[in-house]
Design an enzyme around this catalytic site. Structure first.
Site, PDB file in Angstrom:
ATOM      1  N   HIS A   1      -6.971   6.933   2.196  1.00  0.00           N
ATOM      2  CA  HIS A   1      -7.971   6.923   3.279  1.00  0.00           C
ATOM      3  C   HIS A   1      -9.122   7.893   3.013  1.00  0.00           C
ATOM      4  O   HIS A   1     -10.287   7.521   3.102  1.00  0.00           O
ATOM      5  CB  HIS A   1      -7.293   7.271   4.608  1.00  0.00           C
ATOM      6  CG  HIS A   1      -8.215   7.220   5.779  1.00  0.00           C
ATOM      7  ND1 HIS A   1      -8.664   6.032   6.311  1.00  0.00           N
ATOM      8  CD2 HIS A   1      -8.807   8.205   6.522  1.00  0.00           C
ATOM      9  CE1 HIS A   1      -9.473   6.287   7.339  1.00  0.00           C
ATOM     10  NE2 HIS A   1      -9.581   7.595   7.486  1.00  0.00           N
TER      11      HIS A   1
ATOM     12  N   ASP B   1      -4.516   2.377   2.297  1.00  0.00           N
ATOM     13  CA  ASP B   1      -4.878   3.382   3.308  1.00  0.00           C
ATOM     14  C   ASP B   1      -3.617   3.812   4.072  1.00  0.00           C
ATOM     15  O   ASP B   1      -2.961   2.986   4.709  1.00  0.00           O
ATOM     16  CB  ASP B   1      -5.923   2.779   4.264  1.00  0.00           C
ATOM     17  CG  ASP B   1      -6.564   3.820   5.155  1.00  0.00           C
ATOM     18  OD1 ASP B   1      -5.835   4.676   5.693  1.00  0.00           O
ATOM     19  OD2 ASP B   1      -7.793   3.786   5.328  1.00  0.00           O
TER      20      ASP B   1
ATOM     21  N   SER C   1     -13.839   5.827   9.387  1.00  0.00           N
ATOM     22  CA  SER C   1     -12.650   6.274  10.116  1.00  0.00           C
ATOM     23  C   SER C   1     -12.961   6.399  11.613  1.00  0.00           C
ATOM     24  O   SER C   1     -13.405   5.429  12.222  1.00  0.00           O
ATOM     25  CB  SER C   1     -12.153   7.577   9.499  1.00  0.00           C
ATOM     26  OG  SER C   1     -10.861   7.881   9.936  1.00  0.00           O
TER      27      SER C   1
END
Ligand code: NAG
Ligand code: NAG
Ligand code: NAG
Ligand code: NAG
Ligand code: NAG
Ligand code: NAG
Ligand code: NAG
Ligand code: NAG
Length: 464
Positions: A385, A353, A203
């Site tokens: 996610h 996601d 991320s």
């Protein structure tokens, strides 16, 4: 987090004397904005990037209050701002009791905030206030690498201003942090001043990792990088912002805009523009994002839109304003052929996601592959996610091992993982207690991040 169970488990494996829980916290630690350690000493600007400017030993911790019985140091090092001027960055290096001596893992944690108070170098210290779910979760993953016998370095890759999201600044910060750790080889007991390195991040940490991978061949080709492992990669900030606007994660947008506008990033390009088009409310939202850590910032701007004229006068044209678009365009991975990673990469992403667009990441992988990169790509088809960060831990760790061992497939391959669960024994009995903690977190987050999506207050439970 079941922190006490974790402590027992950790100290048992590490075969070191456990310090008592409830030790007096070291009250001398101070926030990066006032801690003189973070200031470059006079004349540092003339040193080469990666030069160690200051060093200190720290008491590392889990969640700020449980001592982590590994040796840990912090290094202040010289790095470079977007405009080419010298700035100083900090990396934290953790050394387990019986480390491998010719390699280390560079762990880019997703601190996702534009406030220096949220720098990981601060969060990792015993006695520091803990601020967000993300770093607590990722501290467990960092610990997996330590327990496998890797020295781990974790850099404040957002630099001295805490500039969240400018990938080029972050990538350079990661590479100079790696240089600093290599320069520290004697104290760390490395057998070489050119240790092998694998960079990992998810991320926000994948912005830094993906850009370090992109800039390595031109900025720091001397580093012996054996591979890159990143997932949930925000490879296109325009795509990410339009995807999360007006969702529970819209708060990442003001944090990113504030980050992009820091002096070490694109302040010269954006500062006057923001002054002109942001309303008073918009400015106060940016200020809030620049002075709070990720989860609190998310709460402050949850389900709101940056494209509202309450926030800035351009409304829905905001992202396409030429000045804004020019900055965002410089931060798309994979568009410049010269910035194709030369070390192999393992890239993974959940097709579902809900925060970072899948198609933007696959677009980058496609471009890298067309330009000759070696990339293994995995679609985690059943995750959201946050759940994917956890479900993918065993795969990511195995790839790190494979990269260090030179066990590679050349060219580009892709596959799909259909499972939405985590086998707590996937990395062996030694790591079972940590994977069990991650499994608990997975349960709290819910299938496909469903609990996060339907009931954001679950975040509060997880962090407390
Ligand atoms: C680590 O903690 C111990 C015990 O609280 C303290 O005496 C020591 O000064 C601390 N070390 C550092 C480097 O902060
Ligand atoms: C980045 O995302 C934007 C939309 O969100 C899209 O228009 C653009 O084509 C993407 N750029 C690249 C290079 O993929
Ligand atoms: C990037 O993601 C955005 C948001 O989901 C999407 O609109 C855009 O088409 C994507 N761009 C590419 C090139 O995949
Ligand atoms: C260049 O970057 C430095 C370091 O962040 C900053 O202090 C300076 O203001 C920047 N210069 C300009 C003209 O933006
Ligand atoms: C492509 O990347 C290289 C290396 O970072 C850089 O020197 C060059 O200016 C870039 N080209 C463009 C068109 O941005
Ligand atoms: C996650 O979402 C996808 C698409 O919405 C769906 O196909 C899949 O079954 C979901 N998985 C779970 C475990 O709910
Ligand atoms: C090499 O990697 C493959 C794919 O991940 C794995 O199945 C295999 O066991 C690895 N071989 C060794 C010797 O580690
Ligand atoms: C949201 O989560 C909180 C804390 O876990 C719980 O008390 C509350 O009932 C939940 N609300 C909904 C609508 O699920």
């Amino acid at each position: 987090m079941r922190a006490s169970a974790l402590l027992v488990a950790l100290t048992a494996w590490m075969a070191v004397t456990p310090m008592a829980v409830g030790v007096q916290l070291n009250t001398r630690i101070s926030d990066p904005t006032v801690d003189p350690f973070y200031q470059g000493p006079s004349g540092f600007e003339s040193k080469p990037p990666g030069t160690i400017l200051r060093q200190r030993q720290i008491n590392a911790s889990f969640f700020g209050f449980i001592p982590n019985p590994v040796e840990a140091w912090q290094l202040l090092f010289r790095t470079t701002a977007i405009n080419g001027s010298a700035i100083a960055g900090v990396t934290t290096v953790f050394k387990p009791a019986f480390p491998q001596k010719d390699r280390f893992v560079s762990f880019q944690t997703a601190y996702d905030s534009s406030s220096p108070t949220c720098d990981p170098s601060y969060t990792y210290q015993l006695g520091s206030p803990q601020t967000d779910l993300i770093s607590s979760l990722e501290a467990l993953i960092l610990q997996v690498y330590l327990l496998k016998g890797y020295i781990v370095a974790s850099t404040d890759y957002e630099g001295p201003d805490a500039a969240f999201s400018p990938g080029r600044l972050e990538g350079v910060g990661v590479l100079d942090g790696m240089r600093a750790v290599s320069n520290f080889y004697e104290t760390l007991g490395f057998s070489t001043d050119q240790p092998d390195i694998v960079g990992v991040g998810y991320s926000g940490g994948a912005i830094a990792t993906g850009w370090a991978a992109s800039l390595h061949p031109t900025y720091a080709p001397e580093l012996s990088i054996k591979g890159w492992v990143h997932g949930g990669t925000p490879s296109n900030l325009t795509g990410t912002m339009s995807h999360i606007d007006n969702t529970i994660c819209s708060g990442f947008i003001p944090a990113a805009i504030d980050g992009l506008a820091k002096p070490s990033a694109y302040g010269a390009e954006l500062h006057a523009f923001i002054d002109e088009v942001f309303t008073d409310e918009g400015k106060s939202i940016l200020d809030y994002a620049g002075s709070h850590c990720a989860v609190i910032t998310l709460f402050n701007f949850m389900d709101k839109s940056i494209l509202s004229t309450d926030i800035q006068s351009l409304g829905s044209d905001f992202l396409y304003n030429p000045g804004v678009a020019a900055v965002l365009a410089k931060n798309i991975m994979g568009v410049n052929k010269t910035e194709t990673p030369t070390a192999p990469a393992y890239v993974y992403h959940a097709a579902n996601d809900e925060i970072i667009p899948y198609s933007n990441a696959t677009e980058t992988v496609k471009a890298w592959c067309e330009n000759g990169a070696n990339v293994k790509f995995t679609n985690f088809a059943a995750g959201g996610h946050v759940t994917t960060e956890i479900i993918a831990v065993p795969s990511a760790v195995e790839q790190v091992d494979n990269f260090f061992a030179g066990n590679l497939t050349t060219g580009c391959t892709s596959d799909e993982v259909l499972s939405d669960s985590l086998d707590p024994l996937a990395l062996g009995l030694n790591l079972e207690p940590i994977l069990a903690e991650l499994l608990t977190a997975l349960g709290n987050i819910g299938d496909n991040d469903s609990n996060l999506k339907s009931n954001a207050s679950i975040l509060k439970d997880i962090i407390s």
